[in-house]
Design an enzyme around this catalytic site. Sequence first.
Site, PDB file in Angstrom:
ATOM      1  N   ASN A  48      24.856  22.414  46.474  1.00  0.00           N
ATOM      2  CA  ASN A  48      24.801  22.151  48.056  1.00  0.00           C
ATOM      3  C   ASN A  48      26.350  23.945  48.165  1.00  0.00           C
ATOM      4  O   ASN A  48      26.448  23.319  49.506  1.00  0.00           O
ATOM      5  CB  ASN A  48      25.013  21.641  48.884  1.00  0.00           C
ATOM      6  CG  ASN A  48      26.254  20.403  48.627  1.00  0.00           C
ATOM      7  OD1 ASN A  48      26.738  21.045  48.011  1.00  0.00           O
ATOM      8  ND2 ASN A  48      26.619  19.942  49.845  1.00  0.00           N
ATOM      9  N   ALA A  91      28.255  11.891  35.478  1.00  0.00           N
ATOM     10  CA  ALA A  91      29.258  12.958  34.847  1.00  0.00           C
ATOM     11  C   ALA A  91      30.001  11.614  35.767  1.00  0.00           C
ATOM     12  O   ALA A  91      30.866  11.950  36.748  1.00  0.00           O
ATOM     13  CB  ALA A  91      29.539  13.501  35.379  1.00  0.00           C
ATOM     14  N   LYS A 120      13.487   8.593  37.389  1.00  0.00           N
ATOM     15  CA  LYS A 120      12.791   7.198  37.196  1.00  0.00           C
ATOM     16  C   LYS A 120      11.734   7.835  36.788  1.00  0.00           C
ATOM     17  O   LYS A 120      10.250   7.839  36.588  1.00  0.00           O
ATOM     18  CB  LYS A 120      13.585   6.666  38.015  1.00  0.00           C
ATOM     19  CG  LYS A 120      11.800   5.480  38.420  1.00  0.00           C
ATOM     20  CD  LYS A 120      12.557   3.916  39.064  1.00  0.00           C
ATOM     21  CE  LYS A 120      11.297   3.334  38.794  1.00  0.00           C
ATOM     22  NZ  LYS A 120      10.969   1.883  40.363  1.00  0.00           N
ATOM     23  N   TYR A 124      37.889   8.614  45.596  1.00  0.00           N
ATOM     24  CA  TYR A 124      36.789   9.019  44.498  1.00  0.00           C
ATOM     25  C   TYR A 124      36.292   7.938  43.528  1.00  0.00           C
ATOM     26  O   TYR A 124      35.435   7.374  42.401  1.00  0.00           O
ATOM     27  CB  TYR A 124      37.277  10.082  44.203  1.00  0.00           C
ATOM     28  CG  TYR A 124      37.441  10.722  42.708  1.00  0.00           C
ATOM     29  CD1 TYR A 124      36.670  11.613  43.157  1.00  0.00           C
ATOM     30  CD2 TYR A 124      37.685  10.441  41.691  1.00  0.00           C
ATOM     31  CE1 TYR A 124      35.953  12.240  41.777  1.00  0.00           C
ATOM     32  CE2 TYR A 124      37.619  11.408  40.263  1.00  0.00           C
ATOM     33  CZ  TYR A 124      35.909  12.512  40.638  1.00  0.00           C
ATOM     34  OH  TYR A 124      35.814  12.581  39.383  1.00  0.00           O
ATOM     35  N   THR A 183      39.722  17.577  32.433  1.00  0.00           N
ATOM     36  CA  THR A 183      38.605  19.487  31.719  1.00  0.00           C
ATOM     37  C   THR A 183      39.276  20.495  32.052  1.00  0.00           C
ATOM     38  O   THR A 183      40.120  20.974  32.907  1.00  0.00           O
ATOM     39  CB  THR A 183      37.581  18.822  31.948  1.00  0.00           C
ATOM     40  OG1 THR A 183      36.992  17.923  30.541  1.00  0.00           O
ATOM     41  CG2 THR A 183      37.073  20.337  30.630  1.00  0.00           C
ATOM     42  N   SER A 213      30.242  15.820  42.683  1.00  0.00           N
ATOM     43  CA  SER A 213      30.687  15.679  43.023  1.00  0.00           C
ATOM     44  C   SER A 213      32.426  15.766  44.017  1.00  0.00           C
ATOM     45  O   SER A 213      32.175  16.803  42.848  1.00  0.00           O
ATOM     46  CB  SER A 213      31.294  14.132  42.460  1.00  0.00           C
ATOM     47  OG  SER A 213      32.184  13.177  42.764  1.00  0.00           O
ATOM     48  N   GLY A 227      28.921  24.352  40.249  1.00  0.00           N
ATOM     49  CA  GLY A 227      31.159  23.835  39.947  1.00  0.00           C
ATOM     50  C   GLY A 227      31.640  24.754  38.428  1.00  0.00           C
ATOM     51  O   GLY A 227      30.583  25.276  38.103  1.00  0.00           O
ATOM     52  N   ASN A 232      19.271   9.142  44.787  1.00  0.00           N
ATOM     53  CA  ASN A 232      18.632   9.872  44.663  1.00  0.00           C
ATOM     54  C   ASN A 232      18.428  10.647  43.323  1.00  0.00           C
ATOM     55  O   ASN A 232      17.087  10.872  43.233  1.00  0.00           O
ATOM     56  CB  ASN A 232      18.772  10.749  45.998  1.00  0.00           C
ATOM     57  CG  ASN A 232      18.839  10.382  47.148  1.00  0.00           C
ATOM     58  OD1 ASN A 232      17.891   9.382  47.137  1.00  0.00           O
ATOM     59  ND2 ASN A 232      19.642  11.323  48.368  1.00  0.00           N
TER      60      ASN A 232
HETATM   61  P1  NAD Z   1      33.846  20.946  41.390  1.00  0.00           P
HETATM   62  O1  NAD Z   1      34.170  21.000  42.474  1.00  0.00           O
HETATM   63  O2  NAD Z   1      33.608  22.048  40.453  1.00  0.00           O
HETATM   64  O3  NAD Z   1      32.049  20.474  40.705  1.00  0.00           O
HETATM   65  C1  NAD Z   1      31.152  19.519  41.401  1.00  0.00           C
HETATM   66  C2  NAD Z   1      30.102  20.485  42.169  1.00  0.00           C
HETATM   67  O4  NAD Z   1      28.825  19.961  42.676  1.00  0.00           O
HETATM   68  C3  NAD Z   1      30.217  21.460  42.375  1.00  0.00           C
HETATM   69  O5  NAD Z   1      29.557  22.662  42.661  1.00  0.00           O
HETATM   70  C4  NAD Z   1      29.699  20.814  44.280  1.00  0.00           C
HETATM   71  O6  NAD Z   1      29.493  22.170  45.367  1.00  0.00           O
HETATM   72  C5  NAD Z   1      28.955  20.208  44.106  1.00  0.00           C
HETATM   73  N1  NAD Z   1      28.383  19.231  45.373  1.00  0.00           N
HETATM   74  C6  NAD Z   1      28.883  18.519  45.267  1.00  0.00           C
HETATM   75  N2  NAD Z   1      28.493  17.252  46.237  1.00  0.00           N
HETATM   76  C7  NAD Z   1      27.290  17.986  46.887  1.00  0.00           C
HETATM   77  C8  NAD Z   1      26.206  17.182  47.394  1.00  0.00           C
HETATM   78  N3  NAD Z   1      26.511  16.603  48.492  1.00  0.00           N
HETATM   79  N4  NAD Z   1      24.610  18.017  47.101  1.00  0.00           N
HETATM   80  C9  NAD Z   1      24.624  19.003  45.550  1.00  0.00           C
HETATM   81  N5  NAD Z   1      26.037  19.845  45.439  1.00  0.00           N
HETATM   82  C10 NAD Z   1      26.954  19.361  45.613  1.00  0.00           C
HETATM   83  O7  NAD Z   1      33.692  19.301  40.129  1.00  0.00           O
HETATM   84  P2  NAD Z   1      34.047  19.890  38.632  1.00  0.00           P
HETATM   85  O8  NAD Z   1      35.159  19.918  37.731  1.00  0.00           O
HETATM   86  O9  NAD Z   1      32.922  20.856  37.378  1.00  0.00           O
HETATM   87  O10 NAD Z   1      33.297  17.845  38.231  1.00  0.00           O
HETATM   88  C11 NAD Z   1      31.991  18.175  37.861  1.00  0.00           C
HETATM   89  C12 NAD Z   1      31.662  16.251  37.533  1.00  0.00           C
HETATM   90  O11 NAD Z   1      32.477  15.725  36.745  1.00  0.00           O
HETATM   91  C13 NAD Z   1      31.999  15.650  38.317  1.00  0.00           C
HETATM   92  O12 NAD Z   1      31.406  14.432  38.834  1.00  0.00           O
HETATM   93  C14 NAD Z   1      33.593  15.404  38.270  1.00  0.00           C
HETATM   94  O13 NAD Z   1      33.845  14.311  39.210  1.00  0.00           O
HETATM   95  C15 NAD Z   1      33.641  14.959  37.218  1.00  0.00           C
HETATM   96  N6  NAD Z   1      34.488  14.721  36.364  1.00  0.00           N
HETATM   97  C16 NAD Z   1      35.325  16.446  35.438  1.00  0.00           C
HETATM   98  C17 NAD Z   1      36.305  15.958  35.571  1.00  0.00           C
HETATM   99  C18 NAD Z   1      37.323  17.633  35.451  1.00  0.00           C
HETATM  100  O14 NAD Z   1      37.712  17.548  35.000  1.00  0.00           O
HETATM  101  N7  NAD Z   1      37.106  18.686  35.822  1.00  0.00           N
HETATM  102  C19 NAD Z   1      36.875  15.051  34.594  1.00  0.00           C
HETATM  103  C20 NAD Z   1      36.757  13.746  35.279  1.00  0.00           C
HETATM  104  C21 NAD Z   1      34.851  14.244  35.661  1.00  0.00           C
END
Ligand code: NAD
Length: 322
Positions: A33, A114, A105, A145, A175, A75, A11, A99
Amino acid sequence: MPTTLVTGGAGFLGSHLCEHLLGKGHHVICVDNLETGSLHNISHIREERFDFRMIDITSHYEVEESIDFVYHMASPASPIDYARLPLHTMRVGAYGTHNTLGLSKAKRARFLIASTSEVYGDPLVHPQPETYWGNVNPIGPRGVYDEAKRYAEALTMAYLRQQGVDTCIARIFNTFGARMRPHDGRAIPTFLRQALESKPVTVFGDGSQTRSFCYVDDLIRGLVALNESGVHDPVNIGNPSEMSLLEMAEACVELTGSTSEIVFEALPEDDPKIRQPDITRARELLGWEPEIPTEEGLKRTVEWAKTATGYARRVEGATVKP
Ligand code: NAD
């Protein structure tokens, strides 16, 4: 050489994190995934110490190697994604976190989740310290969410207290940087795409709602500092320099050299009005604070977007469609 597992490593944030960890000499196992991520984000990584594994973490999964650190980033994260994938979002927060904590663990690995500033909901306290419990609407469109992340935090604390897993919680604030998807619905990629296409830049409401935007390099440094510390309590990681969304839209228009006009659209339901991290805890416990001013980060992101797939490019005064 430490071995580190990154869920969601393909991601936006995960791919930057993988690169950073490889730069520190880690063996990185990237699990994803590709639900909202893309191989495009990691295809340039050539190190032998990098393994990509196509795994859906909502089902039980195992990793043979011993693991030192886990970063649980997987996520859906943008409102468009979790509106499209409400049940998946809750499953990732629940089963995916179960998981991944179980794996941590078994491997005796230090675990970082995150989490997000969305656990504060539409805050009644400003700026938001980690001690604030939030003002979240559990049944609104963002509830899937916000509540999945709140559940994941509670689960993380249960694994710490009852199962003895070495855990920490990063509350990430907005971010931005390279690899944001042009159509993910978040403010900066939307403004940049519209400005680069010379289309109207759409601001929700009157644009007075505020956000605090952190450049991705600073954020990743903060995550790593937290996971390499002994801290267990939640820590806000974000840039406290707050600005209105209208100011951000104007900056995007100016820095792209666009002629786009700014137009206003209806405010989405439960859109937070203010958002600013109190980063006292990060400063005191981790010695971390952002180093890259928002405007500098934005300039770097504009340079990236000018040649990135999905964002229109301006060439010698003309606009080239992606
Ligand atoms: P993103 O959507 O680019 O990355 C999330 C990644 O998780 C994707 O590559 C997606 O394919 C993968 N994913 C989703 N479900 C999955 C599953 N069941 N199994 C395996 N992989 C799975 O989002 P991001 O902006 O990079 O965010 C990453 C994390 O940071 C997230 O948990 C998000 O909640 C948290 N976050 C991001 C921000 C932001 O500003 N970008 C702010 C607060 C929190």
